[in-house]
Design an enzyme around this catalytic site. Structure first.
Site, short mmCIF file in Angstrom:
data_model
loop_
_atom_site.label_atom_id
_atom_site.label_comp_id
_atom_site.label_asym_id
_atom_site.label_seq_id
_atom_site.Cartn_x
_atom_site.Cartn_y
_atom_site.Cartn_z
N GLU A 9 -1.01 3.62 -6.81
CA GLU A 9 -1.10 4.11 -5.44
C GLU A 9 -0.45 5.50 -5.38
O GLU A 9 0.74 5.65 -5.61
CB GLU A 9 -0.42 3.12 -4.50
CG GLU A 9 -1.13 1.78 -4.47
CD GLU A 9 -0.38 0.73 -3.68
OE1 GLU A 9 -0.54 0.71 -2.45
OE2 GLU A 9 0.37 -0.05 -4.29
N GLU B 80 -1.43 14.51 -16.38
CA GLU B 80 -0.01 14.31 -16.04
C GLU B 80 0.25 12.87 -15.60
O GLU B 80 1.29 12.29 -15.94
CB GLU B 80 0.41 15.30 -14.95
CG GLU B 80 0.17 16.77 -15.30
CD GLU B 80 0.73 17.19 -16.65
OE1 GLU B 80 1.70 16.57 -17.12
OE2 GLU B 80 0.17 18.13 -17.26
N HIS C 259 0.64 13.40 -26.06
CA HIS C 259 -0.45 14.28 -26.47
C HIS C 259 -1.15 13.75 -27.71
O HIS C 259 -0.53 13.19 -28.62
CB HIS C 259 0.09 15.69 -26.73
CG HIS C 259 0.49 16.40 -25.49
ND1 HIS C 259 1.42 17.41 -25.46
CD2 HIS C 259 0.10 16.23 -24.20
CE1 HIS C 259 1.58 17.84 -24.21
NE2 HIS C 259 0.78 17.13 -23.44
N ASN D 60 0.05 -4.76 -8.05
CA ASN D 60 -0.39 -5.18 -6.72
C ASN D 60 -1.50 -4.28 -6.21
O ASN D 60 -1.36 -3.07 -6.18
CB ASN D 60 0.79 -5.13 -5.74
CG ASN D 60 1.39 -3.75 -5.65
OD1 ASN D 60 1.73 -3.15 -6.66
ND2 ASN D 60 1.53 -3.23 -4.45
N GLU E 13 -9.66 -11.84 2.97
CA GLU E 13 -10.35 -10.99 3.94
C GLU E 13 -9.45 -10.76 5.15
O GLU E 13 -8.36 -11.33 5.25
CB GLU E 13 -11.68 -11.65 4.34
CG GLU E 13 -12.62 -11.82 3.15
CD GLU E 13 -13.73 -12.83 3.39
OE1 GLU E 13 -14.89 -12.50 3.12
OE2 GLU E 13 -13.43 -13.93 3.86
N GLU F 204 -6.71 -13.11 7.04
CA GLU F 204 -6.25 -14.19 6.16
C GLU F 204 -4.97 -13.78 5.44
O GLU F 204 -4.81 -12.61 5.05
CB GLU F 204 -7.33 -14.53 5.13
CG GLU F 204 -8.61 -15.07 5.73
CD GLU F 204 -9.65 -15.37 4.66
OE1 GLU F 204 -10.58 -16.14 4.96
OE2 GLU F 204 -9.53 -14.82 3.54
N ASP G 17 -6.30 -17.29 0.45
CA ASP G 17 -7.56 -18.04 0.42
C ASP G 17 -7.69 -18.65 -0.97
O ASP G 17 -8.03 -17.96 -1.93
CB ASP G 17 -8.75 -17.13 0.74
CG ASP G 17 -10.02 -17.94 1.04
OD1 ASP G 17 -10.17 -19.02 0.45
OD2 ASP G 17 -10.84 -17.47 1.86
#
Length: 615
Positions: free
Chosen positions: A206, A340, A349, A397, A416, A419, A422
């Site tokens: 992220e 990077e 490298h 995650n 979904e 929820e 599931d």
């Protein structure tokens, strides 16, 4: 089932060739002009959703060098996280954060029909803009700014004039003490259940990109142009990392509109350190993310166009990189940023044994004239080692997704909207935390998974969740309030280690013997100090550092911070002063940053300096 609208583009008129033109990517010597015309072909079962501006899948038909091609495109649904936000700052320093609607975006990946090795990264926001690979050659496409808005230019990457002749290099010089020799294919097939946890499904990095004030100046305060440039970068970065089964969703964009929030200088290592501190102290507490890259228009020192820490993904200060916006060609900057991020993921490298099928690979120390979008065999192996040795939990995650638009159906084993879990039907559910009938977690549940979660409850505070890897690393313990093991931290840089043969640096204890062992194998012994006098010569292999392409000889006090020398001994062969030098990768074989060069002194940028100066 998600419904898809297929769009076909055909030529309204025949394409024609031009000899020279100035385009957004620079001066182009040979190009082809095409005039696409959009024709919709609606299968009976496909109905476009009325609120959707950009289709989920499209096809474009046009000609390249007289050859008809059919370009298949699919929307990159991992480009943004659901909680994507943008932050800029008022003149008095106040944070201004917005959450723009980015679900219905116009950025696509694709391939050419009947070309198994083709690929594409395209923006369809205003015409077609991006690149595609056809028959092994890279092409760029962009709309022409003519009165006829349908005109597009298609041209080979090699036909773009070089912006300058200078080499462009990554500033990372530290190796990871691992050999680049090929690893037997059989070893790649050995996978424990723990390893499979990382490779299937995808890992997620992220990402937050921070744009400094020099970028705002370069783009004439046009924040829309900056956003477009960054989105194109991340779209290509995702295309690159898919070969490592990594997705890189953009969770945030920081724009230093009025002034820089750190001192951004041409000294890449200094800027990198300051940015890491800022990220740890200000950005990470405000916005959860795994990695941040600083994008700057400042010309970094020497030939450097980027720098990052190695094997530091998920660490609060060191999961960062600095990238220079060094080219008008978005692809070149995207390859640099991917390089990077690769360092953060444990990739070093490439050496002489590394290959990616005849191309210049992503982790080459030098950006090639035709940048590759492929990782080498060495990078694949290093990434697998990084996952199993470092256990970077933050990339496991998945982010909140933006592409599930159908009504949720409890019991289909898909998580979904609305929820909490599931696990399938009540008869088949094997998740003790989930109420299969409601797709909600049981009221007593504290957690579902994680190193600090056991049977749906947090582990007791003080339970060790990540042991120390060595004496420079710290063991982490569960807090009793979270399912996640705390961020991986290590002892402060400069702490004595390995019986005072070295000093800790970024969680490792770099000493010359270990580096020699990694480069030459087990037949190395301790090296004589007199060998390092060669570094005073300033010749092709023996020097301390490079400035503007010139090799700077070592001062006597710095000679242990230039080329590494090893004592090699095998039956019938003894070499007391053996340097490791490869012309194609001159940085490899230099003494690692942070290596002890005297009592209370370590190597830093080719100089032997006091600990309090280095750290």
């Amino acid at each position: 089932m998600m419904q898809v609208l297929l769009v076909t583009i055909c030529l309204a008129v025949f394409p024609y060739h031009g000899s020279s033109i100035i385009l957004e990517s620079g001066n182009v010597n040979d190009y082809e002009v095409v005039y696409p015309q959009k024709v919709t072909a609606m299968p009976k079962e496909a109905v476009k959703q009325p609120e959707q501006k950009y289709e989920d899948a499209m096809q474009y038909k046009f000609e390249v060098n007289g050859e008809p091609v059919l370009l298949h495109l699919e929307k990159n649904k991992d480009l943004f996280s659901e909680d994507y936000s943008e932050t800029h700052y008022s003149p008095d320093g106040r944070e201004i954060t917005t959450k723009p609607l980015v679900q219905d975006h116009c950025y696509y990946h694709g391939h050419i029909q009947n070309d198994a090795h083709s690929s594409a990264s395209i923006s369809a926001c205003n015409g077609l803009k991006g690149h595609f690979k056809l028959r092994g050659e890279m092409y760029l496409i962009e709309p022409l700014k003519l009165s006829d808005s349908e005109a597009h230019a298609v041209y080979k990457y090699e036909n773009v004039e070089k912006e300058d002749e200078a080499l462009k290099m990554c500033g990372v010089t530290q190796t990871n003490w691992e050999s680049d020799e090929p690893i037997k294919k059989a070893s790649l097939l050995v996978a424990t259940s723990e390893r499979n946890r990382y490779f299937n499904p995808y890992s997620y990095v992220e990402l937050i990109i921070t744009v400094d004030h020099s970028m705002v100046t370069k783009y004439k305060n046009d924040l829309t142009a900056i956003r477009t440039w960054v989105f194109e970068l991340v779209n290509t970065i995702n295309e690159i990392f898919k070969y490592l089964y990594i997705r890189v969703p953009l969770v945030g964009l920081e724009i230093w509109k009025n002034r820089d929030l750190i001192n951004v200088t041409s000294a890449a290592n200094v800027t990198l350190d300051l940015f890491g501190e800022w990220r740890k102290s200000y950005l990470l507490p405000r916005k959860i993310h795994d990695n941040s890259q600083l994008l700057t228009a400042i010309d970094l020192n020497g030939l450097t166009i980027g720098m990052a820490y190695v094997s530091t993904m998920c660490q609060s200060k060191y999961s960062v990189g600095v990238v220079q916006d060094h080219s008008k060609i978005n692809l070149r900057v995207a390859v640099t940023m991917a390089h990077e991020i690769g360092h953060n993921l444990g990739l070093t490298h490439d050496g002489v044994y590394c290959t990616c099928g005849g191309y210049s690979c992503i982790m080459s120390a030098v950006l090639g004239d035709q940048p590759s979008k492929y990782f080498s065999n060495c990078s694949y192996n290093q990434y697998r080692r990084f996952l199993t040795e470092h256990n970077p939990e933050c990339i496991i995650n998945p982010p909140l997704r933006t592409d599930i638009v159908s009504p949720p159906a409890c019991g289909n084993e898909l998580l979904e909207r609305g929820e909490e879990c599931d696990c399938g039907s009540p008869e088949n559910c094997r998740d003790p935390c989930c109420d299969a009938a409601s797709c909600k977690l049981h009221s007593w549940v504290e957690c579902e998974s994680g190193k600090c979660c056991n049977q749906c409850r947090f582990k007791r505070a003080g339970t060790e969740c990540r042991p120390a890897r060595d004496e420079c690393d710290k063991a982490e313990q569960c807090t009793g309030r979270s399912a996640n093991c705390p961020v991986d931290e290590f002892h402060e840089n400069g702490r004595p280690c390995l019986h005072n043969f070295g000093y800790c640096y970024n969680g490792k204890c770099p000493i010359m013997y270990h580096q020699c062992h990694a480069l030459f194998g087990q037949n190395v012994t301790g090296v004589q100090d007199s060998c390092f006098q060669y570094n005073r010569l300033g010749v092709y292999y023996a020097y301390c550092r490079k400035e503007n392409g010139r090799k700077i000889p070592c001062a006597p006090k710095d000679e242990k911070c230039g080329r590494l020398y090893c004592s090699y001994k095998s039956p019938g062969n003894q070499i007391p002063c053996l340097p490791y030098y490869i012309p194609s990768d001159e940085n490899k074989g230099m003494v690692d940053h942070g290596t002890k060069c005297g009592d209370g002194k370590v190597c830093s940028n080719g100089q032997c300096v006091d600990l309090n100066i280095a750290y």
